[in-house]
Design an enzyme around this catalytic site. Structure first.
Site, PDB file in Angstrom:
ATOM      1  N   ALA A  26      -6.478 -19.846  93.150  1.00  0.00           N
ATOM      2  CA  ALA A  26      -6.722 -21.280  93.375  1.00  0.00           C
ATOM      3  C   ALA A  26      -7.829 -21.474  94.413  1.00  0.00           C
ATOM      4  O   ALA A  26      -8.686 -22.362  94.267  1.00  0.00           O
ATOM      5  CB  ALA A  26      -5.431 -21.950  93.834  1.00  0.00           C
ATOM      6  N   ASP A 132      10.172 -14.640 103.464  1.00  0.00           N
ATOM      7  CA  ASP A 132      11.188 -14.999 104.469  1.00  0.00           C
ATOM      8  C   ASP A 132      11.426 -16.516 104.596  1.00  0.00           C
ATOM      9  O   ASP A 132      12.459 -16.932 105.123  1.00  0.00           O
ATOM     10  CB  ASP A 132      10.781 -14.456 105.851  1.00  0.00           C
ATOM     11  CG  ASP A 132      10.608 -12.948 105.840  1.00  0.00           C
ATOM     12  OD1 ASP A 132      11.161 -12.295 104.937  1.00  0.00           O
ATOM     13  OD2 ASP A 132       9.911 -12.434 106.732  1.00  0.00           O
ATOM     14  N   ARG A 167      36.130  -3.700  94.381  1.00  0.00           N
ATOM     15  CA  ARG A 167      35.567  -3.270  95.666  1.00  0.00           C
ATOM     16  C   ARG A 167      34.943  -4.431  96.436  1.00  0.00           C
ATOM     17  O   ARG A 167      34.602  -5.455  95.855  1.00  0.00           O
ATOM     18  CB  ARG A 167      34.439  -2.273  95.409  1.00  0.00           C
ATOM     19  CG  ARG A 167      34.899  -0.872  95.146  1.00  0.00           C
ATOM     20  CD  ARG A 167      33.712  -0.033  94.719  1.00  0.00           C
ATOM     21  NE  ARG A 167      34.080   1.356  94.548  1.00  0.00           N
ATOM     22  CZ  ARG A 167      33.409   2.209  93.811  1.00  0.00           C
ATOM     23  NH1 ARG A 167      32.345   1.823  93.143  1.00  0.00           N
ATOM     24  NH2 ARG A 167      33.791   3.462  93.728  1.00  0.00           N
TER      25      ARG A 167
HETATM   26  O1  F6P Z   1       8.076 -10.529 106.253  1.00  0.00           O
HETATM   27  C1  F6P Z   1       8.348 -10.010 104.995  1.00  0.00           C
HETATM   28  C2  F6P Z   1       9.235  -8.794 105.110  1.00  0.00           C
HETATM   29  O2  F6P Z   1       9.517  -8.338 103.795  1.00  0.00           O
HETATM   30  C3  F6P Z   1      10.548  -8.996 105.881  1.00  0.00           C
HETATM   31  O3  F6P Z   1      11.535  -9.641 105.141  1.00  0.00           O
HETATM   32  C4  F6P Z   1      10.864  -7.582 106.272  1.00  0.00           C
HETATM   33  O4  F6P Z   1      11.651  -7.552 107.440  1.00  0.00           O
HETATM   34  C5  F6P Z   1       9.518  -6.976 106.511  1.00  0.00           C
HETATM   35  O5  F6P Z   1       8.580  -7.764 105.808  1.00  0.00           O
HETATM   36  C6  F6P Z   1       9.389  -5.542 106.080  1.00  0.00           C
HETATM   37  O6  F6P Z   1       8.130  -5.107 106.459  1.00  0.00           O
HETATM   38  P1  F6P Z   1       7.474  -3.743 105.957  1.00  0.00           P
HETATM   39  O7  F6P Z   1       7.064  -3.926 104.530  1.00  0.00           O
HETATM   40  O8  F6P Z   1       6.295  -3.564 106.863  1.00  0.00           O
HETATM   41  O9  F6P Z   1       8.517  -2.690 106.089  1.00  0.00           O
END
Ligand code: F6P
Length: 326
Positions: A26, A132, A167
């Protein structure tokens, strides 16, 4: 006098998120539409410092809207924490003639962009892309909806085997320090319990809730745990519950599976709208802001607010979970 923008740069930074490619597409097409030159910057801020530039045109972004990850690649760049590192990045942008830079990423990426927008006359605009959903100034970040659906698919499968074996399953989802993914996936997946960083939970209360649910006739349970929970780590929670309840449990950490895959329609559309809004923002002289969507309306939010303010979890999730898991 305000300098006229002729060339913009675009990069993706931090954790990739499904829909980032739709945002790049985009941005590039909107830049071309508005008569701007556009440069793709590879490997996030690391590539920016190293001058990893590629001239883009409308065709450079063909066939990417459906792809997960990011065609520009990404990085987490420690140099951005220093003035010297940021100066190298700014110098690289200037040497390339880039007057405005669009950063697609999360909190950490926006912090660096905030500093660079204050330390230079290059304009910076942020497009929130992270699974996130922890960025203030937008109801949803790009990638969140896809990650929710990916995790949900996994939980539905886990439910099958959890009930077959009677479980307890602990399913750990990502989200860094926020519980948006966990709470959304948990409610949509019919979880019995959700453990998130925003709500302090006593492990004895968790055990008691599970005991009561077994008394009500439940034979299996799914507990969704956010990776950033403030308890002692998901494996230890699982072990403690096993010990107290004398039941068998399993832990499944969904991990990076949640970050990949083709973006949902919702993420593609959000990314497309926000990408265009970022280019229009630059053309209208905006700098040091992020684009977002709140209640369906486009908003520009000062960078600082995006990481200083904390987006609250919709209280309906917390209120309704105990009712829905009866
Ligand atoms: O910010 C995105 C994210 O996937 C988080 O949810 C996670 O804590 C982090 O990045 C993991 O980071 P990396 O890919 O550097 O291990």
């Amino acid at each position: 006098m305000k300098k006229q923008l002729k060339k913009l740069g675009v990069l993706t930074s931090g954790g990739d998120a499904p829909g980032m490619n739709a945002a790049i597409r985009a941005i590039v097409r909107s830049a071309v539409y508005n008569g701007l030159e556009v440069t793709g910057i590879h490997r996030g801020y690391t590539g920016l410092i190293n001058g990893e530039f590629q001239k883009f045109n409308g065709r450079s972004v063909a066939n990417i809207i459906q792809k997960g990850g990011t065609i520009l690649e990404t990085s987490r760049c420690n140099d951005m924490f220093t003035v010297e590192g940021r100066k190298k990045a700014i110098d690289a942008l200037k040497a390339e003639g880039i007057g405005g830079c669009i950063v697609i990423g999360g909190n950490g990426s926006f912090r660096a962009a905030t500093a660079m927008s204050e330390e230079s006359d290059v304009a910076f605009i942020g497009v929130p892309g992270t699974i996130d959903n922890d960025i203030w100034g937008t109801d949803y970040t790009i990638g969140f909806n896809t990650a929710v659906n990916t995790a949900l698919d996994a939980i539905d499968r886990i439910r099958d085997t959890a009930s077959a074996f009677e479980r307890i399953f602990f399913v750990e989802v990502m989200g860094r320090k926020s519980g948006f993914l966990a709470i959304t996936v948990g409610l949509a997946g019919g979880a019995e319990q959700i453990i998130i960083p925003e709500i302090k939970m006593d492990i004895e209360d968790l055990c008691q809730n599970l005991r009561e649910s077994f008394k009500r006739g439940k034979t299996s349970s799914i507990i969704v745990v956010a990776e950033g929970n403030t308890m002692e780590g998901t494996i230890n929670i699982a072990k403690y519950v096993e010990m107290r309840l004398k039941v068998e449990s399993r832990l499944c950490t969904l991990g990076h599976i949640q970050r990949g895959g083709s973006p949902t329609a919702r993420d593609r559309i959000l990314a497309s709208f926000l990408g265009i809004a970022a280019v229009e923002g630059l053309l209208n002289g905006k700098n040091g802001t992020s684009v977002g969507e709140i209640n369906g309306a486009l908003v520009y939010t000062p960078f600082k607010d995006t990481w200083e303010k904390k987006k609250e979890i919709d209280e309906r999730y917390l209120k309704y979970m105990p009712i829905l898991s009866l």
